[in-house]
Design a protein around this motif. Structure first.
Motif, PDB file in Angstrom:
ATOM      1  N   SER A   1      -3.954  -6.724  -4.064  1.00  0.00           N
ATOM      2  CA  SER A   1      -4.236  -5.295  -4.029  1.00  0.00           C
ATOM      3  C   SER A   1      -3.911  -4.706  -2.661  1.00  0.00           C
ATOM      4  CB  SER A   1      -5.718  -5.042  -4.345  1.00  0.00           C
ATOM      5  OG  SER A   1      -6.084  -5.632  -5.575  1.00  0.00           O
ATOM      6  N   PRO A   2      -3.208  -3.564  -2.610  1.00  0.00           N
ATOM      7  CA  PRO A   2      -2.919  -2.912  -1.311  1.00  0.00           C
ATOM      8  C   PRO A   2      -4.203  -2.427  -0.650  1.00  0.00           C
ATOM      9  CG  PRO A   2      -1.485  -2.067  -3.066  1.00  0.00           C
ATOM     10  CD  PRO A   2      -2.571  -2.856  -3.732  1.00  0.00           C
ATOM     11  N   ARG A   3      -4.279  -2.573   0.653  1.00  0.00           N
ATOM     12  CA  ARG A   3      -5.383  -2.082   1.467  1.00  0.00           C
ATOM     13  C   ARG A   3      -4.809  -1.403   2.701  1.00  0.00           C
ATOM     14  NH1 ARG A   3      -7.609  -2.920  -2.625  1.00  0.00           N
ATOM     15  NH2 ARG A   3      -9.468  -4.193  -3.034  1.00  0.00           N
ATOM     16  N   TRP A   4      -5.652  -0.667   3.434  1.00  0.00           N
ATOM     17  CA  TRP A   4      -5.167   0.061   4.610  1.00  0.00           C
ATOM     18  C   TRP A   4      -4.624  -0.896   5.667  1.00  0.00           C
ATOM     19  CZ3 TRP A   4      -7.199  -1.019   9.335  1.00  0.00           C
ATOM     20  CH2 TRP A   4      -8.426  -1.665   9.386  1.00  0.00           C
ATOM     21  N   TYR A   5      -5.164  -2.124   5.719  1.00  0.00           N
ATOM     22  CA  TYR A   5      -4.728  -3.097   6.718  1.00  0.00           C
ATOM     23  C   TYR A   5      -3.592  -3.981   6.205  1.00  0.00           C
ATOM     24  CZ  TYR A   5      -7.972  -5.734   3.787  1.00  0.00           C
ATOM     25  OH  TYR A   5      -8.623  -6.277   2.719  1.00  0.00           O
TER      26      TYR A   5
ATOM     27  N   GLU B   1      -5.259  -7.447  -0.083  1.00  0.00           N
ATOM     28  CA  GLU B   1      -6.351  -8.385  -0.352  1.00  0.00           C
ATOM     29  C   GLU B   1      -5.969  -9.227  -1.553  1.00  0.00           C
ATOM     30  OE1 GLU B   1     -10.868  -8.269  -2.016  1.00  0.00           O
ATOM     31  OE2 GLU B   1     -10.517  -7.194  -0.132  1.00  0.00           O
TER      32      GLU B   1
ATOM     33  N   GLN C   1      -7.974 -11.701   3.032  1.00  0.00           N
ATOM     34  CA  GLN C   1      -7.342 -10.502   3.586  1.00  0.00           C
ATOM     35  C   GLN C   1      -6.025 -10.900   4.251  1.00  0.00           C
ATOM     36  OE1 GLN C   1     -10.198  -8.786   6.279  1.00  0.00           O
ATOM     37  NE2 GLN C   1     -11.318  -7.731   4.661  1.00  0.00           N
TER      38      GLN C   1
ATOM     39  N   ARG D   1      -2.871  -9.567   6.567  1.00  0.00           N
ATOM     40  CA  ARG D   1      -2.429  -8.512   7.486  1.00  0.00           C
ATOM     41  C   ARG D   1      -1.035  -8.850   7.999  1.00  0.00           C
ATOM     42  NH1 ARG D   1      -7.134  -5.666   9.530  1.00  0.00           N
ATOM     43  NH2 ARG D   1      -9.030  -6.590   8.645  1.00  0.00           N
TER      44      ARG D   1
END
Length: 296
Positions: free
Chosen positions: A113-117, A120, A136, A138
């Motif tokens: 899933s896309p995340r701001w950082y 995930e 997570q 990055r």
């Protein structure tokens, strides 16, 4: 000159009277609008194609990245679905060109899933993982960092020790039995220009280990601890200890930019020398009653 001027005036009057000027300007405006529409349509089609490529990128692309990042030692075989939601069969292998490989029962399933950082990752495997393992991810310039979030259970998962035989010699010769457990409160592992860095701690617990190379029912239980620092050039510390059993293993080392460097020894408990003699010959270099283990 007077005649030319008069001709131009007559021509202008004729054009104005006929409406040809307005028609030409309208046609040029229409051509411009049509050209803009074509360009916007092309841009929209291109954006749609890119979006479709990203949304439906095959799981095989993720499998190729994982195999490359692990030097062909961890392979996602028979990858199905997309990189965002897919499944595959986890395989341990001996690296490029190796014929050694071992698989796990069932399939590893994941969602990304896309995340701001970044992203995930949630991974599930009925045979081995305790619930969903969440990581997570990055990405960065020339690096990628993965953080294992603290699991709900004390152990992240457990796997049959026989799975390790896929790494090749000497594990394929030992033909281990028992269970391998991964225990950690959470850690971060980072790949920087081909080098792996660990920040945190994780324990690999081998329980009820056995081998077909000895008549003993079990060899014992052992723990391998990896402890990493926060520096860019810091090496991960390795330690091996025996929890119980007739085969006594101890050792320490590092895992850093220069690879794995480990020194340890194996010896048998009193009364089990004859049953473990052949195994000690294979584990390392014999030095009397003990066997010296040296890596790197």
């Amino acid at each position: 000159m007077i005649r030319r001027k008069r001709n131009r005036q007559l021509w202008s009057s004729t054009v104005a009277a006929s409406g040809w000027s307005e028609s030409t300007l309208a046609e040029q405006a229409w051509e411009g609008e049509r050209g803009a529409a074509v360009r916007w349509a092309f841009a929209g089609a291109l954006a749609g194609a890119i979006a479709g490529l990203v949304l439906f990128a095959p799981a095989a692309w993720l499998a190729q990245y994982v195999a490359s990042a692990s030097s062909q030692r961890f392979i996602l075989a028979d990858a199905q679905g997309t990189i965002w939601s897919g499944s595959a069969v986890p395989v341990l292998a001996g690296g490029a060109g190796s014929r050694d490989a071992s698989t796990l029962p069932g399939r590893l399933e994941w969602t990304l899933s896309p995340r701001w950082y970044g992203f995930e990752l949630a991974a599930r495997e009925a045979c081995c993982l305790n619930g969903a393992m969440r990581v997570q991810i990055r990405p960065g310039l020339g690096r990628v960092k993965a953080t294992l979030l603290a699991p709900a259970a004390s152990a992240v998962g457990q796997w049959p020790s026989a799975w390790l035989s896929g790494y090749g010699t000497p594990l394929n010769t030992l033909q281990l039995g028992g269970t391998l457990r991964l225990v950690s409160p959470g850690f971060t592992i980072e790949q920087v220009e081909g080098r792996w860095l660990l920040n945190g701690r994780l324990d690999l617990e081998l329980e009820g280990v056995s081998s077909r190379l000895t008549t003993l029912e079990t060899l014992g239980s052992y723990r391998v601890t990896l402890t990493g620092g926060s520096g860019a050039n810091s090496a991960t510390l390795l330690s091996l200890s025996t929890q119980d059993g007739p085969l006594q293993l101890t050792g320490s080392g590092t895992w850093g930019p220069g690879g794995v460097k480990f020194r340890g020894e194996a010896r048998s408990a009193t009364g089990d020398e004859a049953a473990l003699s052949n195994l000690l010959n294979i584990i390392g270099r014999r030095d009397g009653a003990r066997s010296i283990i040296s890596i790197g």
